[in-house]
Motif scaffolding. Structure first.
Motif, PDB file in Angstrom:
ATOM      1  N   TRP A  64      41.107  26.331  46.958  1.00 40.36           N
ATOM      2  CA  TRP A  64      40.089  27.022  46.630  1.00 40.36           C
ATOM      3  C   TRP A  64      40.362  28.352  45.769  1.00 40.36           C
ATOM      4  O   TRP A  64      39.184  29.305  44.614  1.00 40.36           O
ATOM      5  N   CYS A  65      41.137  28.623  46.149  1.00 43.42           N
ATOM      6  CA  CYS A  65      41.952  30.458  45.376  1.00 43.42           C
ATOM      7  C   CYS A  65      42.139  29.982  43.935  1.00 43.42           C
ATOM      8  O   CYS A  65      41.261  31.312  43.786  1.00 43.42           O
ATOM      9  N   TYR A  66      42.683  29.448  43.643  1.00 41.08           N
ATOM     10  CA  TYR A  66      43.187  28.865  41.943  1.00 41.08           C
ATOM     11  C   TYR A  66      41.446  28.531  41.924  1.00 41.08           C
ATOM     12  O   TYR A  66      41.290  29.289  40.435  1.00 41.08           O
ATOM     13  N   VAL A  67      40.516  27.698  41.941  1.00 38.08           N
ATOM     14  CA  VAL A  67      39.352  27.656  40.994  1.00 38.08           C
ATOM     15  C   VAL A  67      38.573  28.639  41.770  1.00 38.08           C
ATOM     16  O   VAL A  67      37.870  29.555  40.450  1.00 38.08           O
ATOM     17  N   ARG A  68      38.023  29.428  42.405  1.00 36.87           N
ATOM     18  CA  ARG A  68      37.920  30.890  42.238  1.00 36.87           C
ATOM     19  C   ARG A  68      38.175  31.380  41.042  1.00 36.87           C
ATOM     20  O   ARG A  68      37.248  32.498  40.823  1.00 36.87           O
ATOM     21  N   ALA A  69      39.631  31.596  41.456  1.00 33.43           N
ATOM     22  CA  ALA A  69      40.029  33.238  40.183  1.00 33.43           C
ATOM     23  C   ALA A  69      39.773  32.694  38.939  1.00 33.43           C
ATOM     24  O   ALA A  69      39.970  33.390  37.666  1.00 33.43           O
ATOM     25  N   ALA A  70      39.670  31.446  38.683  1.00 32.15           N
ATOM     26  CA  ALA A  70      39.110  30.659  37.399  1.00 32.15           C
ATOM     27  C   ALA A  70      37.774  30.808  37.007  1.00 32.15           C
ATOM     28  O   ALA A  70      37.591  30.842  35.494  1.00 32.15           O
ATOM     29  N   ALA A  71      36.931  30.816  37.752  1.00 37.85           N
ATOM     30  CA  ALA A  71      34.985  31.067  38.052  1.00 37.85           C
ATOM     31  C   ALA A  71      35.575  32.310  37.508  1.00 37.85           C
ATOM     32  O   ALA A  71      34.356  32.999  36.956  1.00 37.85           O
ATOM     33  N   VAL A  72      36.343  33.512  38.369  1.00 34.58           N
ATOM     34  CA  VAL A  72      35.871  34.609  37.759  1.00 34.58           C
ATOM     35  C   VAL A  72      36.439  34.875  36.655  1.00 34.58           C
ATOM     36  O   VAL A  72      35.761  35.808  36.062  1.00 34.58           O
ATOM     37  N   ALA A  73      37.762  34.499  36.382  1.00 32.29           N
ATOM     38  CA  ALA A  73      37.884  34.785  34.777  1.00 32.29           C
ATOM     39  C   ALA A  73      37.139  34.698  33.685  1.00 32.29           C
ATOM     40  O   ALA A  73      36.588  34.918  32.908  1.00 32.29           O
ATOM     41  N   ARG A  74      36.381  32.813  34.091  1.00 32.70           N
ATOM     42  CA  ARG A  74      35.684  32.538  32.534  1.00 32.70           C
ATOM     43  C   ARG A  74      33.604  33.391  32.724  1.00 32.70           C
ATOM     44  O   ARG A  74      33.685  33.645  31.590  1.00 32.70           O
ATOM     45  N   HIS A  75      33.366  33.779  33.871  1.00 33.33           N
ATOM     46  CA  HIS A  75      32.165  34.174  33.879  1.00 33.33           C
ATOM     47  C   HIS A  75      32.609  36.436  33.484  1.00 33.33           C
ATOM     48  O   HIS A  75      31.664  36.394  32.544  1.00 33.33           O
ATOM     49  N   ILE A  76      33.734  36.483  33.919  1.00 35.91           N
ATOM     50  CA  ILE A  76      34.230  38.272  33.089  1.00 35.91           C
ATOM     51  C   ILE A  76      34.731  37.746  32.045  1.00 35.91           C
ATOM     52  O   ILE A  76      33.983  38.443  30.714  1.00 35.91           O
ATOM     53  N   TYR A  77      34.817  37.019  31.452  1.00 39.37           N
ATOM     54  CA  TYR A  77      34.909  36.460  29.578  1.00 39.37           C
ATOM     55  C   TYR A  77      34.072  36.588  29.001  1.00 39.37           C
ATOM     56  O   TYR A  77      33.465  36.873  28.035  1.00 39.37           O
ATOM     57  N   LEU A  78      32.937  36.149  29.498  1.00 37.18           N
ATOM     58  CA  LEU A  78      31.577  35.526  28.878  1.00 37.18           C
ATOM     59  C   LEU A  78      30.253  36.576  29.461  1.00 37.18           C
ATOM     60  O   LEU A  78      29.669  37.094  28.402  1.00 37.18           O
ATOM     61  N   ARG A  79      30.483  37.570  30.534  1.00 34.84           N
ATOM     62  CA  ARG A  79      30.153  38.968  30.529  1.00 34.84           C
ATOM     63  C   ARG A  79      30.416  39.923  30.162  1.00 34.84           C
ATOM     64  O   ARG A  79      30.172  40.810  30.898  1.00 34.84           O
ATOM     65  N   LYS A  80      31.562  40.244  29.683  1.00 35.65           N
ATOM     66  CA  LYS A  80      32.537  40.994  29.228  1.00 35.65           C
ATOM     67  C   LYS A  80      32.938  42.413  29.968  1.00 35.65           C
ATOM     68  O   LYS A  80      33.989  43.326  30.436  1.00 35.65           O
ATOM     69  N   ASP A  81      31.573  43.112  31.129  1.00 30.12           N
ATOM     70  CA  ASP A  81      32.106  43.735  31.800  1.00 30.12           C
ATOM     71  C   ASP A  81      30.762  43.508  33.040  1.00 30.12           C
ATOM     72  O   ASP A  81      29.880  43.685  33.361  1.00 30.12           O
ATOM     73  N   ALA A  82      31.922  42.864  34.581  1.00 28.60           N
ATOM     74  CA  ALA A  82      31.016  42.442  35.297  1.00 28.60           C
ATOM     75  C   ALA A  82      31.876  43.102  36.473  1.00 28.60           C
ATOM     76  O   ALA A  82      33.242  43.814  36.356  1.00 28.60           O
ATOM     77  N   GLY A  83      31.039  43.586  38.060  1.00 29.37           N
ATOM     78  CA  GLY A  83      31.322  43.837  39.691  1.00 29.37           C
ATOM     79  C   GLY A  83      32.081  43.241  40.017  1.00 29.37           C
ATOM     80  O   GLY A  83      31.527  42.114  39.765  1.00 29.37           O
ATOM     81  N   ILE A  84      32.001  43.862  41.369  1.00 31.82           N
ATOM     82  CA  ILE A  84      32.381  42.813  42.014  1.00 31.82           C
ATOM     83  C   ILE A  84      31.336  42.083  43.087  1.00 31.82           C
ATOM     84  O   ILE A  84      30.730  41.111  43.317  1.00 31.82           O
ATOM     85  N   ASP A  85      29.762  43.572  42.786  1.00 29.55           N
ATOM     86  CA  ASP A  85      28.731  42.756  43.542  1.00 29.55           C
ATOM     87  C   ASP A  85      27.960  41.761  42.413  1.00 29.55           C
ATOM     88  O   ASP A  85      27.191  41.314  43.000  1.00 29.55           O
ATOM     89  N   ALA A  86      28.360  41.525  41.412  1.00 30.29           N
ATOM     90  CA  ALA A  86      27.553  40.362  40.173  1.00 30.29           C
ATOM     91  C   ALA A  86      28.140  39.775  40.796  1.00 30.29           C
ATOM     92  O   ALA A  86      27.276  38.573  40.877  1.00 30.29           O
TER      93      ALA A  86
END
Length: 165
Positions: A64-86
């Protein structure tokens, strides 16, 4: 969340669309295979650590940790600047409260922070001046390469299905 992951490849000036689920699965397997991503030592104790306090059971997937890391990387890639709260809001879910109405509950900020720190160590993310995260050039190159591979694999599957008919 959009159902398709859209990005533009700068070298070819074309737009590539690939399935979000397929991209996350492929990128998670890439992160696991490379062995560079540092997985927290408590990752096998997720039911006790409160990865998502509103869930009753631990994740079924041991990766699950690798899947979460991939999802986080994808999310930040799409939204350019994201914080922990988002990220905690995005990965949150429905908190079922018995016979009272359900409400949204955020996921654990600690998990999001550890995933972002691990992605920073391998050079996929970098911090911005305002405290958020963004994709580094190396990370963008990796994501572009993997998205292109996913699209090509999907096209090959479509061609094989057409030939069978």
């Amino acid at each position: 969340m959009p159902s398709n992951f859209i990005q533009s490849v700068q070298d070819q000036n074309i737009e590539i669309t690939c399935s979000t689920e397929a991209f996350i699965v492929v990128y998670a397997s890439h992160l696991k295979w490379s062995g560079k991503l540092e997985v927290p030592t408590w990752s096998h104790l997720t039911a006790q650590t409160g990865i998502m306090s509103f869930k009753e059971l631990a994740p079924y997937d041991s990766d699950w940790c690798y899947v979460r890391a991939a999802a986080v990387a994808r999310h930040i890639y799409l939204r350019k600047d994201a914080g922990i709260d988002a990220l905690t809001k995005i990965h949150g879910g429905r908190n079922r409260r018995g016979n009272r109405p359900s409400h949204h509950a955020d996921s654990s900020a600690s998990v999001q922070r550890k995933v972002c720190q691990s992605l920073e160590k391998i050079g996929v993310l970098e911090q911005t001046d305002n405290g958020g995260r963004r994709i580094s050039q190396d990370g963008q190159r990796d994501l572009d390469r993997i998205a292109t591979a996913v699209v090509e694999a999907a096209k090959e599957e479509e061609e094989e299905e057409e030939e069978e008919e």
